[in-house]
Design a protein around this motif. Structure first.
Motif, PDB file in Angstrom:
ATOM      1  N   CYS A  82       0.754  -1.151   0.013  1.00 39.53           N
ATOM      2  CA  CYS A  82       0.053   0.024   0.128  1.00 39.53           C
ATOM      3  C   CYS A  82       0.876   1.312  -0.065  1.00 39.53           C
ATOM      4  CB  CYS A  82      -0.954   0.169   1.426  1.00 39.53           C
ATOM      5  SG  CYS A  82      -2.385  -0.943   1.237  1.00 39.53           S
ATOM      6  N   MET A  83       0.354   2.423  -0.726  1.00 33.53           N
ATOM      7  CA  MET A  83       0.962   3.509  -0.670  1.00 33.53           C
ATOM      8  C   MET A  83      -0.041   4.465  -0.302  1.00 33.53           C
ATOM      9  SD  MET A  83       4.352   3.343  -3.213  1.00 33.53           S
ATOM     10  CE  MET A  83       5.084   4.790  -2.337  1.00 33.53           C
ATOM     11  N   GLY A  84       0.020   5.343   0.381  1.00 32.92           N
ATOM     12  CA  GLY A  84      -0.636   6.446   0.717  1.00 32.92           C
ATOM     13  C   GLY A  84      -0.231   7.855   1.114  1.00 32.92           C
ATOM     14  N   TRP A  85      -1.027   8.872   1.176  1.00 28.19           N
ATOM     15  CA  TRP A  85      -0.552  10.118   1.525  1.00 28.19           C
ATOM     16  C   TRP A  85      -1.568  10.547   2.788  1.00 28.19           C
ATOM     17  CZ3 TRP A  85       3.120  12.965  -0.718  1.00 28.19           C
ATOM     18  CH2 TRP A  85       3.483  12.614  -2.071  1.00 28.19           C
ATOM     19  N   PHE A  86      -0.570  11.126   3.586  1.00 25.83           N
ATOM     20  CA  PHE A  86      -1.310  11.681   4.931  1.00 25.83           C
ATOM     21  C   PHE A  86      -1.172  13.005   5.066  1.00 25.83           C
ATOM     22  CE2 PHE A  86      -1.912   7.771   7.425  1.00 25.83           C
ATOM     23  CZ  PHE A  86      -1.696   6.951   6.442  1.00 25.83           C
ATOM     24  N   ARG A  87      -1.837  13.936   6.003  1.00 26.25           N
ATOM     25  CA  ARG A  87      -1.255  15.236   6.018  1.00 26.25           C
ATOM     26  C   ARG A  87      -1.795  15.749   7.551  1.00 26.25           C
ATOM     27  NH1 ARG A  87      -6.406  18.322   2.729  1.00 26.25           N
ATOM     28  NH2 ARG A  87      -8.011  17.846   4.222  1.00 26.25           N
ATOM     29  N   GLN A  88      -0.954  16.411   7.857  1.00 27.81           N
ATOM     30  CA  GLN A  88      -0.988  16.929   9.356  1.00 27.81           C
ATOM     31  C   GLN A  88      -1.099  18.552   9.388  1.00 27.81           C
ATOM     32  OE1 GLN A  88       1.857  15.876  12.016  1.00 27.81           O
ATOM     33  NE2 GLN A  88       0.589  16.321  13.689  1.00 27.81           N
ATOM     34  N   ALA A 146      -5.446   9.716   0.806  1.00 27.61           N
ATOM     35  CA  ALA A 146      -5.681   8.783  -0.204  1.00 27.61           C
ATOM     36  C   ALA A 146      -4.480   7.734  -0.020  1.00 27.61           C
ATOM     37  CB  ALA A 146      -5.124   9.696  -1.292  1.00 27.61           C
ATOM     38  N   SER A 147      -5.025   6.780  -0.556  1.00 29.31           N
ATOM     39  CA  SER A 147      -4.473   5.291  -0.499  1.00 29.31           C
ATOM     40  C   SER A 147      -4.392   4.844  -1.882  1.00 29.31           C
ATOM     41  CB  SER A 147      -4.899   4.359   0.522  1.00 29.31           C
ATOM     42  OG  SER A 147      -6.125   3.863   0.279  1.00 29.31           O
ATOM     43  N   PHE A 148      -3.495   3.894  -2.197  1.00 29.50           N
ATOM     44  CA  PHE A 148      -3.324   3.090  -3.420  1.00 29.50           C
ATOM     45  C   PHE A 148      -2.705   1.718  -3.035  1.00 29.50           C
ATOM     46  CE2 PHE A 148      -2.368   2.849  -8.097  1.00 29.50           C
ATOM     47  CZ  PHE A 148      -1.705   1.944  -8.053  1.00 29.50           C
ATOM     48  N   HIS A 149      -3.582   0.756  -3.294  1.00 27.71           N
ATOM     49  CA  HIS A 149      -3.322  -0.582  -3.182  1.00 27.71           C
ATOM     50  C   HIS A 149      -2.521  -1.455  -4.435  1.00 27.71           C
ATOM     51  CE1 HIS A 149      -3.429  -4.986  -2.098  1.00 27.71           C
ATOM     52  NE2 HIS A 149      -3.347  -4.649  -0.842  1.00 27.71           N
ATOM     53  N   SER A 150      -1.447  -2.018  -4.286  1.00 28.22           N
ATOM     54  CA  SER A 150      -0.915  -2.744  -5.318  1.00 28.22           C
ATOM     55  C   SER A 150      -2.037  -3.555  -6.077  1.00 28.22           C
ATOM     56  CB  SER A 150       0.432  -3.694  -5.127  1.00 28.22           C
ATOM     57  OG  SER A 150      -0.110  -4.588  -4.075  1.00 28.22           O
ATOM     58  N   ASP A 151      -3.017  -4.031  -5.577  1.00 23.00           N
ATOM     59  CA  ASP A 151      -4.410  -4.630  -6.334  1.00 23.00           C
ATOM     60  C   ASP A 151      -5.020  -3.700  -7.283  1.00 23.00           C
ATOM     61  OD1 ASP A 151      -4.819  -7.591  -4.323  1.00 23.00           O
ATOM     62  OD2 ASP A 151      -3.460  -7.169  -5.846  1.00 23.00           O
ATOM     63  N   GLY A 152      -4.775  -2.321  -6.980  1.00 23.07           N
ATOM     64  CA  GLY A 152      -5.680  -1.478  -7.812  1.00 23.07           C
ATOM     65  C   GLY A 152      -6.651  -0.489  -6.831  1.00 23.07           C
ATOM     66  N   GLY A 153      -6.848  -1.033  -5.612  1.00 21.04           N
ATOM     67  CA  GLY A 153      -7.736  -0.226  -4.869  1.00 21.04           C
ATOM     68  C   GLY A 153      -7.331   0.980  -4.270  1.00 21.04           C
ATOM     69  N   ILE A 154      -8.072   1.933  -4.690  1.00 23.90           N
ATOM     70  CA  ILE A 154      -7.871   3.394  -4.120  1.00 23.90           C
ATOM     71  C   ILE A 154      -8.925   3.944  -3.454  1.00 23.90           C
ATOM     72  CG2 ILE A 154      -7.707   5.515  -5.333  1.00 23.90           C
ATOM     73  CD1 ILE A 154      -6.445   4.475  -7.765  1.00 23.90           C
ATOM     74  N   ALA A 155      -8.611   4.903  -2.374  1.00 20.16           N
ATOM     75  CA  ALA A 155      -9.741   5.475  -1.516  1.00 20.16           C
ATOM     76  C   ALA A 155      -9.077   6.676  -1.295  1.00 20.16           C
ATOM     77  CB  ALA A 155      -9.750   4.324  -0.311  1.00 20.16           C
ATOM     78  N   ALA A 182       3.477   7.782   2.469  1.00 15.72           N
ATOM     79  CA  ALA A 182       3.816   6.397   3.554  1.00 15.72           C
ATOM     80  C   ALA A 182       3.507   5.111   2.883  1.00 15.72           C
ATOM     81  CB  ALA A 182       2.608   6.474   4.766  1.00 15.72           C
ATOM     82  N   ALA A 183       4.140   4.092   3.263  1.00 13.77           N
ATOM     83  CA  ALA A 183       4.309   2.954   2.421  1.00 13.77           C
ATOM     84  C   ALA A 183       3.876   1.567   3.486  1.00 13.77           C
ATOM     85  CB  ALA A 183       5.309   2.448   1.690  1.00 13.77           C
ATOM     86  N   GLU A 184       2.987   0.414   3.045  1.00 10.10           N
ATOM     87  CA  GLU A 184       3.137  -0.290   3.892  1.00 10.10           C
ATOM     88  C   GLU A 184       3.557  -1.629   3.181  1.00 10.10           C
ATOM     89  OE1 GLU A 184      -0.632  -1.854   4.767  1.00 10.10           O
ATOM     90  OE2 GLU A 184      -0.233  -3.644   5.954  1.00 10.10           O
ATOM     91  N   ARG A 217      -3.579  -8.745   1.338  1.00 11.02           N
ATOM     92  CA  ARG A 217      -3.997  -8.937  -0.024  1.00 11.02           C
ATOM     93  C   ARG A 217      -5.357  -8.878  -0.413  1.00 11.02           C
ATOM     94  NH1 ARG A 217      -0.242 -14.268  -1.966  1.00 11.02           N
ATOM     95  NH2 ARG A 217       1.609 -13.509  -0.989  1.00 11.02           N
ATOM     96  N   ASP A 218      -5.940  -7.993   0.715  1.00 10.74           N
ATOM     97  CA  ASP A 218      -7.646  -7.683   0.486  1.00 10.74           C
ATOM     98  C   ASP A 218      -7.934  -6.443  -0.345  1.00 10.74           C
ATOM     99  OD1 ASP A 218      -8.064  -6.379   3.974  1.00 10.74           O
ATOM    100  OD2 ASP A 218      -6.592  -5.975   2.067  1.00 10.74           O
ATOM    101  N   GLY A 219      -6.788  -5.774  -1.099  1.00 11.39           N
ATOM    102  CA  GLY A 219      -6.992  -4.757  -1.704  1.00 11.39           C
ATOM    103  C   GLY A 219      -7.368  -3.692  -1.071  1.00 11.39           C
ATOM    104  N   VAL A 220      -7.420  -3.407   0.299  1.00  7.57           N
ATOM    105  CA  VAL A 220      -7.546  -2.428   1.199  1.00  7.57           C
ATOM    106  C   VAL A 220      -6.368  -1.936   2.023  1.00  7.57           C
ATOM    107  CG1 VAL A 220      -8.973  -1.573   3.157  1.00  7.57           C
ATOM    108  CG2 VAL A 220     -10.021  -3.148   1.408  1.00  7.57           C
ATOM    109  N   CYS A 221      -5.958  -0.545   2.023  1.00  3.51           N
ATOM    110  CA  CYS A 221      -5.034  -0.042   2.800  1.00  3.51           C
ATOM    111  C   CYS A 221      -5.482   0.333   4.234  1.00  3.51           C
ATOM    112  CB  CYS A 221      -4.396   0.932   2.013  1.00  3.51           C
ATOM    113  SG  CYS A 221      -3.681   0.534   0.548  1.00  3.51           S
ATOM    114  N   HIS A 222      -5.076   0.021   5.094  1.00  2.00           N
ATOM    115  CA  HIS A 222      -5.412   0.286   6.568  1.00  2.00           C
ATOM    116  C   HIS A 222      -4.307   1.589   7.233  1.00  2.00           C
ATOM    117  CE1 HIS A 222      -8.309  -3.171   6.368  1.00  2.00           C
ATOM    118  NE2 HIS A 222      -7.241  -3.682   5.944  1.00  2.00           N
ATOM    119  N   PRO A 223      -4.859   2.653   7.516  1.00  5.73           N
ATOM    120  CA  PRO A 223      -3.950   3.687   8.136  1.00  5.73           C
ATOM    121  C   PRO A 223      -3.013   3.350   8.851  1.00  5.73           C
ATOM    122  CG  PRO A 223      -6.049   4.516   7.587  1.00  5.73           C
ATOM    123  CD  PRO A 223      -6.288   3.021   7.287  1.00  5.73           C
TER     124      PRO A 223
END
Length: 124
Positions: free
Chosen positions: A32-38, A48-57, A95-97, A102-108
């Motif tokens: 997973c790769m994502g963007w966070f802000r503070q 925002a998040s991007f999973h290697s399986d294509g899931g975007i949120a 950030a990266a996990e 493998r569920d296509g979902v990124c967990h913060p």
């Protein structure tokens, strides 16, 4: 794993910026790769998040304005930010996990690598 952000800056409301995150050192096919802000005085939030399986949120506050994407070489993550608002002013982190589930979902809460951050300032 190393993550290096770039592209922050100062813009007026309604303007656009594109953040980049150069990633290196990860080998897992599932990530997973994502963007966070503070924002000033606030906690860090996942936007925002991007999973290697294509899931975007996206978080609701940026839907329709921000777009997360990855280049074909899979070594750079982008955040295109349009119609910026003063409330988007924040330090933005990549950030990266890896490896991820493998569920296509990124967990913060599961991100285990972080960049140093890049400042975005939006004036009214």
């Amino acid at each position: 794993v190393q993550l290096v952000e770039s592209g922050g800056g100062s813009v007026q409301a309604g303007g656009s910026l594109r953040l980049s995150c150069a990633a290196s050192g990860y080998t897992s096919s599932f990530y997973c790769m994502g963007w966070f802000r503070q924002r000033p005085g606030k906690g860090r939030e996942a936007i925002a998040s991007f999973h290697s399986d294509g899931g975007i949120a996206y978080v609701d506050s940026v839907k329709g304005r921000f777009t997360i994407s990855q280049n074909n070489a899979k070594n750079t993550l982008y955040l295109q930010m349009n119609n910026l608002k003063p409330e988007d002013t924040a330090m933005y982190y990549c950030a990266a996990e890896t490896p991820s589930g493998r569920d296509g979902v990124c967990h913060p809460a599961k991100y285990n690598y972080w960049g140093q951050g890049t400042q975005v300032t939006v004036s009214s």
